[in-house]
Design a protein around this motif. Structure first.
Motif, PDB file in Angstrom:
ATOM      1  N   PHE A 443     -22.735 -24.967  26.230  1.00  0.00           N
ATOM      2  CA  PHE A 443     -23.243 -24.814  27.592  1.00  0.00           C
ATOM      3  C   PHE A 443     -23.402 -23.332  27.950  1.00  0.00           C
ATOM      4  CE2 PHE A 443     -21.345 -28.933  27.282  1.00  0.00           C
ATOM      5  CZ  PHE A 443     -22.244 -29.749  27.956  1.00  0.00           C
ATOM      6  N   TYR A 444     -24.503 -23.048  28.650  1.00  0.00           N
ATOM      7  CA  TYR A 444     -24.782 -21.700  29.141  1.00  0.00           C
ATOM      8  C   TYR A 444     -24.553 -21.684  30.658  1.00  0.00           C
ATOM      9  CZ  TYR A 444     -27.362 -21.219  24.704  1.00  0.00           C
ATOM     10  OH  TYR A 444     -27.738 -21.193  23.371  1.00  0.00           O
ATOM     11  N   ALA A 445     -23.964 -20.592  31.131  1.00  0.00           N
ATOM     12  CA  ALA A 445     -23.706 -20.474  32.567  1.00  0.00           C
ATOM     13  C   ALA A 445     -23.954 -19.042  33.020  1.00  0.00           C
ATOM     14  CB  ALA A 445     -22.269 -20.891  32.881  1.00  0.00           C
ATOM     15  N   LYS A 446     -24.297 -18.907  34.306  1.00  0.00           N
ATOM     16  CA  LYS A 446     -24.488 -17.594  34.918  1.00  0.00           C
ATOM     17  C   LYS A 446     -24.028 -17.701  36.372  1.00  0.00           C
ATOM     18  CE  LYS A 446     -28.048 -15.215  33.659  1.00  0.00           C
ATOM     19  NZ  LYS A 446     -29.443 -14.734  33.473  1.00  0.00           N
ATOM     20  N   ASN A 447     -23.245 -16.714  36.788  1.00  0.00           N
ATOM     21  CA  ASN A 447     -22.713 -16.692  38.152  1.00  0.00           C
ATOM     22  C   ASN A 447     -21.938 -17.973  38.486  1.00  0.00           C
ATOM     23  OD1 ASN A 447     -23.973 -14.171  38.582  1.00  0.00           O
ATOM     24  ND2 ASN A 447     -25.894 -15.191  39.175  1.00  0.00           N
ATOM     25  N   GLY A 448     -21.212 -18.489  37.467  1.00  0.00           N
ATOM     26  CA  GLY A 448     -20.374 -19.667  37.691  1.00  0.00           C
ATOM     27  C   GLY A 448     -21.126 -20.985  37.703  1.00  0.00           C
ATOM     28  N   TYR A 449     -22.411 -20.983  37.352  1.00  0.00           N
ATOM     29  CA  TYR A 449     -23.217 -22.207  37.392  1.00  0.00           C
ATOM     30  C   TYR A 449     -23.753 -22.527  36.000  1.00  0.00           C
ATOM     31  CZ  TYR A 449     -27.227 -25.246  38.323  1.00  0.00           C
ATOM     32  OH  TYR A 449     -28.129 -26.283  38.292  1.00  0.00           O
ATOM     33  N   VAL A 450     -23.480 -23.762  35.526  1.00  0.00           N
ATOM     34  CA  VAL A 450     -23.991 -24.203  34.224  1.00  0.00           C
ATOM     35  C   VAL A 450     -25.472 -24.520  34.382  1.00  0.00           C
ATOM     36  CG1 VAL A 450     -23.886 -25.986  32.449  1.00  0.00           C
ATOM     37  CG2 VAL A 450     -21.771 -25.101  33.437  1.00  0.00           C
ATOM     38  N   TYR A 451     -26.309 -23.813  33.629  1.00  0.00           N
ATOM     39  CA  TYR A 451     -27.757 -23.989  33.811  1.00  0.00           C
ATOM     40  C   TYR A 451     -28.468 -24.560  32.575  1.00  0.00           C
ATOM     41  CZ  TYR A 451     -28.536 -19.649  31.113  1.00  0.00           C
ATOM     42  OH  TYR A 451     -28.574 -18.699  30.130  1.00  0.00           O
ATOM     43  N   HIS A 452     -27.757 -24.682  31.424  1.00  0.00           N
ATOM     44  CA  HIS A 452     -28.464 -25.138  30.222  1.00  0.00           C
ATOM     45  C   HIS A 452     -27.465 -25.715  29.219  1.00  0.00           C
ATOM     46  CE1 HIS A 452     -31.888 -25.402  27.571  1.00  0.00           C
ATOM     47  NE2 HIS A 452     -31.372 -24.590  26.657  1.00  0.00           N
ATOM     48  N   VAL A 453     -27.920 -26.692  28.431  1.00  0.00           N
ATOM     49  CA  VAL A 453     -27.107 -27.269  27.365  1.00  0.00           C
ATOM     50  C   VAL A 453     -27.949 -27.351  26.103  1.00  0.00           C
ATOM     51  CG1 VAL A 453     -27.696 -29.637  28.094  1.00  0.00           C
ATOM     52  CG2 VAL A 453     -25.708 -29.252  26.614  1.00  0.00           C
ATOM     53  N   VAL A 454     -27.316 -27.052  24.951  1.00  0.00           N
ATOM     54  CA  VAL A 454     -27.995 -27.142  23.651  1.00  0.00           C
ATOM     55  C   VAL A 454     -27.117 -27.931  22.693  1.00  0.00           C
ATOM     56  CG1 VAL A 454     -29.111 -24.922  24.017  1.00  0.00           C
ATOM     57  CG2 VAL A 454     -26.975 -25.018  22.714  1.00  0.00           C
ATOM     58  N   MET A 455     -27.714 -28.489  21.676  1.00  0.00           N
ATOM     59  CA  MET A 455     -26.951 -29.151  20.614  1.00  0.00           C
ATOM     60  C   MET A 455     -26.793 -28.178  19.457  1.00  0.00           C
ATOM     61  SD  MET A 455     -27.713 -32.651  18.493  1.00  0.00           S
ATOM     62  CE  MET A 455     -27.254 -33.676  19.885  1.00  0.00           C
TER      63      MET A 455
END
Length: 606
Positions: A443-455
């Motif tokens: 999972f990718y996050a910025k400013n405390g918010y998860v914005y993307h998921v990859v396998m």
């Protein structure tokens, strides 16, 4: 669209020993009875009572061993009498007898001392008979109670374990049920029926002391408590026990030494085109695979029999030994040419349909739980690369967003994930990004918010629904925003984490050189650790290819280091681990002994 292949590796894998002992005689069940609760009372009062009960059992066990040792020592003293002394003693007795005439023997009053001794001997014999009768009655009652329990639970018993008998916990189930292994028996018991952790340690200490003493008497190396502690008695054959392969983890060594054999040219002289590998040790059983002259197999068992148990590729079964060459010349030839240059058996059926599959738990290959599923998942996801990205979409062919893509991939394998990435990031088990395996989610996050998921696809690569410009793509892990990974696939926690010799560190991962360290090896058995729970001193489950024991004042816990090109994590400590000394965890005691002591440069992972 190609449907996912639900393939699992059929091989067993070795896990750390987590010791437990039966509180009373118990049944090992083939399955968990419906609506039955196996939970033990975990209150502090109950734990204290359990520990006291274990101490009492340990005291009685020790007393029994003391009597056994005393008998052994008495016999040993008698055996060490000199021949001269025995002859002298016999001569004195004969001389004494010659003094008395037959008439005197008839008229002599019975010796009162002899009479008392005779009565004492008779009393001792009677006491022994009474004790034996009592034991038989008690055993009959236990057998009746276990049979009644089996009828009440409506579940078949596959084995029984006597009081203080040894078992290993392989997996904890719901409602206090445990999947265990004892001897050649595998099945389910209640947590309330066994001693675990500190209570188990009380009995383990007694068995260790006795086993070491026994080894010393016999001039043998100490190899653990099995053989001193009783294990389960099987009530049915392993191949008929449906619980046997419920989990393919085992405390036994599973990787066999390679004993290569080639199909001989005798097939030609006997006018046979193929060598059949049979399901049983006879030519009338089903043929599970076939081989031709010059093809390679490995002998796993019964090497001195007319029918040997072999493995060739994924075919496992019995072959006539007369059609195999396994001499020193053959082994040298295979070593020189390389095993990969030989053809292996053709399968006649899938491994799981072969009743001979688990004749031994060993294989020439190491088992990798969920490994085949992970690979299948990556292959399945790969076929959608190039398809469009659609915000809010969940179609693998017509378009999906990042969370919709991974949701549908997992759904194809029977897992129901939440719909959006933020919720998915809390699903499963959180793990560090660097510990991700193929099929895990990052999972990718910025400013405390998860914005993307990859396998994760392995080797720093990903498969992901990236954006509307590029669609579903092969990508690379974006380290700057990658915050954590989640593991959803059901890997057992004690599973092997990969061979310690595997080079998995890239050049970019090498950080500070910590210096030259002495490297030794250990496993989680009671010989190496003297513990009953099979986990590290820090409470972390040990994993081969991951866990090392360190001096935390030199390398803090949780630190990742590179040794010989392989990444390890400092998760354990030990009394002998001081300064520049590291212990590397491996799955088996035999491997730990074979690896010995080495020295290596140790680097921090950047």
């Amino acid at each position: 669209m190609k449907q996912p292949e639900m393939v699992e590796d059929f091989r067993f894998w070795t896990v750390a020993r987590k010791y437990a002992f039966a509180r009373t005689a118990i049944n090992v069940r083939e399955e968990i009875p419906e609506a039955a609760d196996g939970r033990a009372d975990t209150s502090e009062e109950a734990k204290e009572a359990e520990l006291e009960a274990a101490k009492k059992d340990a005291k009685e066990l020790r007393a029994g061993f003391d009597i056994e040792n005393q008998k052994y020592n008495t016999k040993k003293v008698k055996r060490t009498k000199t021949t001269k002394g025995v002859k002298k003693s016999t001569q004195i007795k004969l001389t004494g007898l010659n003094i008395f005439s037959s008439a005197k023997l008839k008229t002599e009053a019975p010796n009162q001392t002899n009479l008392k001794a005779g009565k004492r001997a008779e009393a001792a014999r009677q006491a022994e008979k009474d004790l034996q009768k009592q034991k038989e009655e008690q055993a009959a009652k236990v057998t009746a109670d276990l049979a009644a329990q089996q009828m009440e639970e409506k579940v078949r018993s596959v084995g029984t374990i006597s009081q203080d008998g040894l078992l290993y916990i392989l997996k904890e189930e719901d409602k206090g049920w445990l999947y265990v292994e004892s001897g050649n028996v595998r099945g389910f018991v209640k947590a309330s029926e066994i001693y675990m952790e500190d209570a188990a340690q009380e009995l383990l200490d007694v068995y260790q002391t006795q086993a070491r003493l026994k080894a010393s008497k016999e001039n043998k190396d100490y190899t653990g408590i099995e053989g001193t502690a009783k294990t389960a008695q099987a009530l049915i054959d392993a191949k008929d026990n449906h619980a046997y392969t419920y989990l393919r983890a085992t405390v036994k060594q599973t990787v066999a030494d390679k004993e290569p054999a080639l199909v001989s040219d005798q097939l030609d002289t006997d006018k046979k085109e193929t060598l059949n590998i049979q399901e049983e040790k006879n030519a009338d059983s089903r043929v599970v695979g076939t081989m031709t002259a010059g093809e390679l197999c490995y002998i796993l068992a019964d090497e001195d029999s007319d029918w040997v148990y072999v493995e060739s590729g994924d075919v496992r079964g019995f072959a006539e030994k007369k059609y195999l060459k396994s001499d020193a010349e053959t082994k040298a030839q295979v070593t020189e040419r390389g095993a990969d240059s030989y053809s292996v058996a053709d399968e006649n059926m899938d491994p799981e349909d072969n009743k001979a599959l688990y004749y031994t738990l060993t294989s020439t290959k190491e088992g990798t739980p969920s490994g085949e599923i992970r690979q299948s998942m990556i292959e399945y996801a790969s076929q959608f690369v190039g398809n469009p990205y659609v915000w809010g979409g969940t179609s693998l062919t017509n378009g999906a967003d990042c969370s919709g893509f991974v949701q549908q991939i997992y759904k194809a394998y029977g897992y129901d994930l939440p719909r959006v990435a933020e919720d998915q990031s809390q699903y499963g088990t959180k793990i560090p990004v660097e510990d991700a395996q193929p099929g895990d989610l990052i999972f990718y996050a910025k400013n405390g918010y998860v914005y993307h998921v990859v396998m994760y696809a392995g080797d720093g690569k990903t498969i992901e629904a990236a954006n509307e410009d590029v669609g579903i793509i092969y990508g690379t892990v974006y380290d700057k925003d990658a915050v954590w990974a989640t593991r959803i696939l059901d890997d057992n926690y004690t599973v092997a984490g990969g061979g310690i010799g595997e080079v998995n560190a890239t050049q970019e991962m090498y950080g500070t050189d910590l210096g030259n360290f002495t490297i030794t090896y250990y496993c989680a058995c009671e010989i190496c650790c003297n513990k009953a729970d099979g986990i590290t001193a820090t409470g972390t489950p040990v994993i081969e290819g991951q866990t090392i024991a360190v001096d935390p004042s030199v390398i803090p816990y949780g630190t990742k280091v590179i040794i010989g090109g392989h990444v390890f994590t400092a998760e354990d400590c030990g009394g002998a681990i001081k300064k520049n000394h590291i212990d590397v965890y491996v799955n088996s005691h035999e491997e730990a002994l074979a690896l010995g002591v080495t020295n290596a440069e140790v680097y921090l992972v950047k």
